[in-house]
Design a protein around this motif. Structure first.
Motif, PDB file in Angstrom:
ATOM      1  N   ARG A 199     -51.027  35.627   3.264  1.00 52.65           N
ATOM      2  CA  ARG A 199     -51.196  34.687   4.373  1.00 52.65           C
ATOM      3  C   ARG A 199     -50.665  35.281   5.680  1.00 52.65           C
ATOM      4  O   ARG A 199     -51.181  35.002   6.763  1.00 52.65           O
ATOM      5  CB  ARG A 199     -50.464  33.370   4.075  1.00 52.65           C
ATOM      6  CG  ARG A 199     -51.205  32.438   3.141  1.00 52.65           C
ATOM      7  CD  ARG A 199     -50.601  31.057   3.154  1.00 52.65           C
ATOM      8  NE  ARG A 199     -49.223  31.057   2.709  1.00 52.65           N
ATOM      9  CZ  ARG A 199     -48.838  30.876   1.450  1.00 52.65           C
ATOM     10  NH1 ARG A 199     -49.751  30.703   0.497  1.00 52.65           N
ATOM     11  NH2 ARG A 199     -47.569  30.884   1.124  1.00 52.65           N
ATOM     12  N   ALA A 200     -49.611  36.089   5.561  1.00 57.46           N
ATOM     13  CA  ALA A 200     -49.005  36.701   6.744  1.00 57.46           C
ATOM     14  C   ALA A 200     -49.720  37.985   7.169  1.00 57.46           C
ATOM     15  O   ALA A 200     -49.326  38.608   8.161  1.00 57.46           O
ATOM     16  CB  ALA A 200     -47.538  36.995   6.469  1.00 57.46           C
ATOM     17  N   GLY A 201     -50.760  38.367   6.453  1.00 52.67           N
ATOM     18  CA  GLY A 201     -51.483  39.587   6.783  1.00 52.67           C
ATOM     19  C   GLY A 201     -50.718  40.849   6.461  1.00 52.67           C
ATOM     20  O   GLY A 201     -50.951  41.902   7.077  1.00 52.67           O
ATOM     21  N   LEU A 238     -43.662  34.688  -9.710  1.00 48.57           N
ATOM     22  CA  LEU A 238     -43.250  35.553  -8.600  1.00 48.57           C
ATOM     23  C   LEU A 238     -44.434  36.305  -8.017  1.00 48.57           C
ATOM     24  O   LEU A 238     -44.603  36.377  -6.785  1.00 48.57           O
ATOM     25  CB  LEU A 238     -42.169  36.520  -9.079  1.00 48.57           C
ATOM     26  CG  LEU A 238     -40.786  35.913  -9.267  1.00 48.57           C
ATOM     27  CD1 LEU A 238     -39.984  36.707 -10.298  1.00 48.57           C
ATOM     28  CD2 LEU A 238     -40.033  35.876  -7.931  1.00 48.57           C
ATOM     29  N   ASN A 239     -45.266  36.869  -8.859  1.00 45.50           N
ATOM     30  CA  ASN A 239     -46.449  37.573  -8.374  1.00 45.50           C
ATOM     31  C   ASN A 239     -47.345  36.635  -7.573  1.00 45.50           C
ATOM     32  O   ASN A 239     -47.862  37.000  -6.511  1.00 45.50           O
ATOM     33  CB  ASN A 239     -47.235  38.166  -9.540  1.00 45.50           C
ATOM     34  CG  ASN A 239     -46.987  39.654  -9.736  1.00 45.50           C
ATOM     35  OD1 ASN A 239     -46.651  40.385  -8.810  1.00 45.50           O
ATOM     36  ND2 ASN A 239     -47.154  40.111 -10.967  1.00 45.50           N
ATOM     37  N   ALA A 240     -47.524  35.411  -8.077  1.00 47.57           N
ATOM     38  CA  ALA A 240     -48.397  34.460  -7.405  1.00 47.57           C
ATOM     39  C   ALA A 240     -47.808  33.999  -6.075  1.00 47.57           C
ATOM     40  O   ALA A 240     -48.502  33.959  -5.049  1.00 47.57           O
ATOM     41  CB  ALA A 240     -48.667  33.266  -8.315  1.00 47.57           C
ATOM     42  N   SER A 241     -46.526  33.656  -6.090  1.00 43.55           N
ATOM     43  CA  SER A 241     -45.891  33.106  -4.893  1.00 43.55           C
ATOM     44  C   SER A 241     -45.751  34.134  -3.782  1.00 43.55           C
ATOM     45  O   SER A 241     -46.184  33.916  -2.644  1.00 43.55           O
ATOM     46  CB  SER A 241     -44.515  32.538  -5.249  1.00 43.55           C
ATOM     47  OG  SER A 241     -43.868  32.018  -4.112  1.00 43.55           O
ATOM     48  N   TRP A 242     -45.136  35.276  -4.098  1.00 47.54           N
ATOM     49  CA  TRP A 242     -44.948  36.305  -3.079  1.00 47.54           C
ATOM     50  C   TRP A 242     -46.288  36.903  -2.651  1.00 47.54           C
ATOM     51  O   TRP A 242     -46.485  37.234  -1.477  1.00 47.54           O
ATOM     52  CB  TRP A 242     -44.017  37.393  -3.574  1.00 47.54           C
ATOM     53  CG  TRP A 242     -42.564  37.031  -3.508  1.00 47.54           C
ATOM     54  CD1 TRP A 242     -41.705  36.833  -4.551  1.00 47.54           C
ATOM     55  CD2 TRP A 242     -41.782  36.843  -2.310  1.00 47.54           C
ATOM     56  NE1 TRP A 242     -40.438  36.529  -4.084  1.00 47.54           N
ATOM     57  CE2 TRP A 242     -40.459  36.528  -2.714  1.00 47.54           C
ATOM     58  CE3 TRP A 242     -42.067  36.906  -0.949  1.00 47.54           C
ATOM     59  CZ2 TRP A 242     -39.436  36.279  -1.810  1.00 47.54           C
ATOM     60  CZ3 TRP A 242     -41.059  36.659  -0.034  1.00 47.54           C
ATOM     61  CH2 TRP A 242     -39.756  36.349  -0.459  1.00 47.54           C
ATOM     62  N   GLY A 243     -47.215  37.050  -3.591  1.00 45.72           N
ATOM     63  CA  GLY A 243     -48.528  37.590  -3.234  1.00 45.72           C
ATOM     64  C   GLY A 243     -49.236  36.703  -2.222  1.00 45.72           C
ATOM     65  O   GLY A 243     -49.756  37.182  -1.212  1.00 45.72           O
ATOM     66  N   ALA A 244     -49.252  35.396  -2.478  1.00 41.48           N
ATOM     67  CA  ALA A 244     -49.903  34.464  -1.558  1.00 41.48           C
ATOM     68  C   ALA A 244     -49.191  34.447  -0.215  1.00 41.48           C
ATOM     69  O   ALA A 244     -49.829  34.391   0.848  1.00 41.48           O
ATOM     70  CB  ALA A 244     -49.931  33.064  -2.173  1.00 41.48           C
ATOM     71  N   HIS A 245     -47.864  34.501  -0.244  1.00 42.01           N
ATOM     72  CA  HIS A 245     -47.074  34.461   0.984  1.00 42.01           C
ATOM     73  C   HIS A 245     -47.369  35.667   1.874  1.00 42.01           C
ATOM     74  O   HIS A 245     -47.608  35.520   3.080  1.00 42.01           O
ATOM     75  CB  HIS A 245     -45.588  34.412   0.634  1.00 42.01           C
ATOM     76  CG  HIS A 245     -44.682  34.270   1.814  1.00 42.01           C
ATOM     77  ND1 HIS A 245     -44.496  33.077   2.471  1.00 42.01           N
ATOM     78  CD2 HIS A 245     -43.904  35.182   2.476  1.00 42.01           C
ATOM     79  CE1 HIS A 245     -43.650  33.247   3.478  1.00 42.01           C
ATOM     80  NE2 HIS A 245     -43.281  34.513   3.499  1.00 42.01           N
ATOM     81  N   LEU A 246     -47.356  36.839   1.303  1.00 40.53           N
ATOM     82  CA  LEU A 246     -47.580  38.051   2.096  1.00 40.53           C
ATOM     83  C   LEU A 246     -49.029  38.149   2.565  1.00 40.53           C
ATOM     84  O   LEU A 246     -49.298  38.584   3.686  1.00 40.53           O
ATOM     85  CB  LEU A 246     -47.180  39.279   1.293  1.00 40.53           C
ATOM     86  CG  LEU A 246     -45.679  39.399   0.983  1.00 40.53           C
ATOM     87  CD1 LEU A 246     -45.408  40.604   0.092  1.00 40.53           C
ATOM     88  CD2 LEU A 246     -44.858  39.488   2.261  1.00 40.53           C
TER      89      LEU A 246
END
Length: 258
Positions: free
Chosen positions: A83-85, A73-81
């Motif tokens: 990327r979105a700045g 979860l930390n990896a997925s949501w962290g990368a997602h947010l």
């Protein structure tokens, strides 16, 4: 200060809220809730999050299982947010085996998990109700749901929810339901994004939806989490879309968060 638990009891897992929050009657007008940038970030990219082995009533294996999902979860949501700045800070997780006070309040009856926004951390209780029958996807959903409250926190939705006024208990309860059902939808978004890496079948997903349908406000005196059919519907909506855009519970009619 607000904190949000996810609960389980007697093989049916009830989503209950403890603590305080501020909200207002529908329609909600705060753009931090209704037009948050999170809704425009697109789908979560597929990633792998294979489940660890877990044994019934075994605390060490439960910790390993939940920590592995938490790290995903930390990896997925962290990368997602990122990327979105959007701003992001990792959440933290802890475990207890007996109820205790947390985030300024006592641990609620049958509560399985509590997120504390001030600490950016959530606790999960590893007791017979929570890990007695760990073979289904409830534990996976539990940590994904609590993490979704962290996503709400770092994107500003948690603060906006906290500060909203309300004129009656029914108004407050509706806004709590919107907040909780959004977290359930965001949990589904993550689960959908990692589904192909799980050794699971469509029947496993349908079983989890059935558990959700057999929970909710029908089983309690509270009216702050929604009916079981709505809890399941929002979880499934997020799962199928894999996108936070599907989780804007703040603008839908009241019937969809009843």
């Amino acid at each position: 200060m607000r904190f949000t638990p996810l609960v389980a009891a007697c093989a049916l897992f009830f989503l209950l809220f403890s603590g305080t929050a501020h909200a207002t009657a529908y329609p909600v007008k705060d753009p931090a809730l209704t037009r948050n940038k999170l809704y425009r970030t697109g789908e979560l990219r597929p990633s792998a999050c294979p489940e660890r082995a877990i044994e019934a009533n075994d605390v060490p294996s439960a910790k390993r299982y939940l920590t592995a999902v938490f790290n995903c979860l930390n990896a997925s949501w962290g990368a997602h947010l990122k990327r979105a700045g959007m701003p992001f800070a990792k959440a933290r997780i802890g475990f207890i085996t007996k109820p205790r006070r947390y985030c300024g309040d006592r641990w609620g009856k049958h509560t399985a998990g509590v997120y504390c926004p001030a600490e950016r951390r959530f606790l999960i209780i590893l007791d017979d109700d929570t890990i007695g029958e760990p073979e289904d996807l409830f534990l996976f959903m539990l940590v994904a749901h609590e993490y979704a409250h962290h996503v709400q926190n770092v994107t500003g939705m948690g603060r906006a929810f906290d500060r909203y006024p309300y004129r009656s208990k029914s108004e407050l309860n509706e806004q709590i339901r919107r907040n909780e059902l959004q977290a359930q939808c965001l949990a589904g978004v993550f689960m959908g994004s990692v589904w192909n890496s799980l050794d699971r079948t469509g029947e496993d997903w349908e079983e989890l939806l059935d558990v959700n349908r057999e929970s909710g406000d029908e089983w309690t005196k509270a009216r702050d989490h929604g009916k079981g059919r709505n809890i399941a519907a929002w979880l499934d909506k997020g799962f199928r879309s894999k996108s936070p855009a599907s989780c804007n519970t703040w603008t839908v009619p009241s019937s969809r968060v009843a």
